[in-house]
Write an enzyme that holds these catalytic residues in place. Sequence first.
Site, PDB file in Angstrom:
ATOM      1  CG  ASP A 227      -1.661   1.134   1.243  1.00 10.73           C
ATOM      2  OD1 ASP A 227      -2.955   1.348   0.450  1.00 10.73           O
ATOM      3  OD2 ASP A 227      -1.457   2.145   2.074  1.00 10.73           O
ATOM      4  CD  GLU A 323      -4.204   0.467  -3.208  1.00 15.18           C
ATOM      5  OE1 GLU A 323      -5.466   0.539  -2.677  1.00 15.18           O
ATOM      6  OE2 GLU A 323      -3.449   1.430  -2.815  1.00 15.18           O
ATOM      7  CB  CYS A 376     -13.169  -5.190   7.913  1.00 16.38           C
ATOM      8  SG  CYS A 376     -12.288  -6.254   9.620  1.00 16.38           S
ATOM      9  CG  ASP A 405      -1.378   3.703   5.141  1.00 16.48           C
ATOM     10  OD1 ASP A 405      -2.300   3.985   4.522  1.00 16.48           O
ATOM     11  OD2 ASP A 405      -0.524   4.531   5.489  1.00 16.48           O
TER      12      ASP A 405
END
Length: 483
Positions: A227, A323, A376, A405
Amino acid sequence: MKKFQAQPGFVVQAYRFALDPNAGQEAALRSHCGAARAAYNWAVGWVEASWWQRRAEESYGIAEEDLTPWRPWSLPSLRKAFNEAKHTDPRFCGWWEENSKEAYSTGLANAAAAFDNYAKSKRGKRKGRAVGMPRFKSKRKARLACRFTTGTIRVEAGGRHVTLPRLGPVRVHEPTVKLLTHVQAGTARILSATVRHERGRWFVSFQTEVKRDLVRVARPDIAVGIDLGIKTLAVMADSSGEIREVANPRHLSAALVELRRASRLVSRRRGPDKRTGQKPSRRWEKANAARNRVHHRVANLREDALHKLTSAVAAEYGTVVVEDLNVTGMVKNRRLARHIADAGFGEIRRQLGYKAKRNGCRTVAANRWFPSSKTCSGCGVVKAKLPLHIRTFECDACGLVIERDANAALNLAALAAAAATGTAVGGDLDTGKVSKPRGVDQKTRTTLPSCKAGQRRAGGATLPHQRQQETRDRTQTEALTLW
């Protein structure tokens, strides 16, 4: 030196070295790069001359079959026309013999590629932004570059010199041991060499065909999710549960004080002015060179840090999940643009893409609309909203409290299993086709906790959150793209 033989397992790789040319060699390098620019401008003018001539003739009502014929822009046609014109054209008479023929071939090849891109873009066969007509290159702004494909191109045995056509041996700033070892062992062949002036130095890049053996990663069974962020450059969470953070060095922010001082000094000197034709003063040129050195140092530090990070990741994990960030849209935020550009999100992904292939590492890109931060990592419930200023994730369903993060990195790591087996993981994705640019019409939906199996409404109809749970297995694999 052993003879090179093309065998399976060879890849095309570039080796770049900084040069330390003397005064005469630097003048020759600039002459070759200037020749490439001059040949490019000649080719652009020669091709477009027929275009403007046809437009003028059409305005006079001349028939189509009587118009001036189109001039071709293929590289062989440009070479043939240039070889005929260089003896009589006043722009080349008297000096074209001073440079290697490869310098002019570089400019002609660039012009041919520019016209091809324009034609493909005009016909809609080229992706990306629309490409306009090729324009002339300015002497002051054009990047100095020249490519050599024939002639004497080699790395000297001492490891401190390289030989280029018409330039002879040029000293390198750093040893060429990595390339020299392959060449002497017969496991590499130099295909071409490109000299370029950037960041205040001369560089030479050798395009080579090298035999590369696959080097396995240290932990092939472990997947890691990365991330990226501004406060912390990278938060990495692997499938074993280990979480690591890589601090953001903020190279540009650290150099802002020095950069502002240098820019202020440049503004107080007499600089160039296109409107009046004013030439810059010597003091302005010295101040501008000092400011450029600050920018070059920041760029070098950033490049070194990113290479170390991506090399370490690609050499350790068997699967890397990142990502698909919309960096172009992110830099439009005027408050975060400088910090996002300084972090180099796009460069991290680019480097991971090709470094992972060297070690047999699989790279997975999560869908841009995958709610990694809102999901979650414990139970899979997705929050409807999670503002950027909230740095701690608190799950309302299972009570999990975790750093934002780190939670996103864990969700990304879980996507590796979904890419391999197609099983569902936390998060609900909208995989419909995007009807607007960059997918701006997509929104993250809230996923409720799944009910027990067999719990149905009257009449056999499924509940809304049950339908979402059933379609998650089908949509998860579609939301992933393997590089």
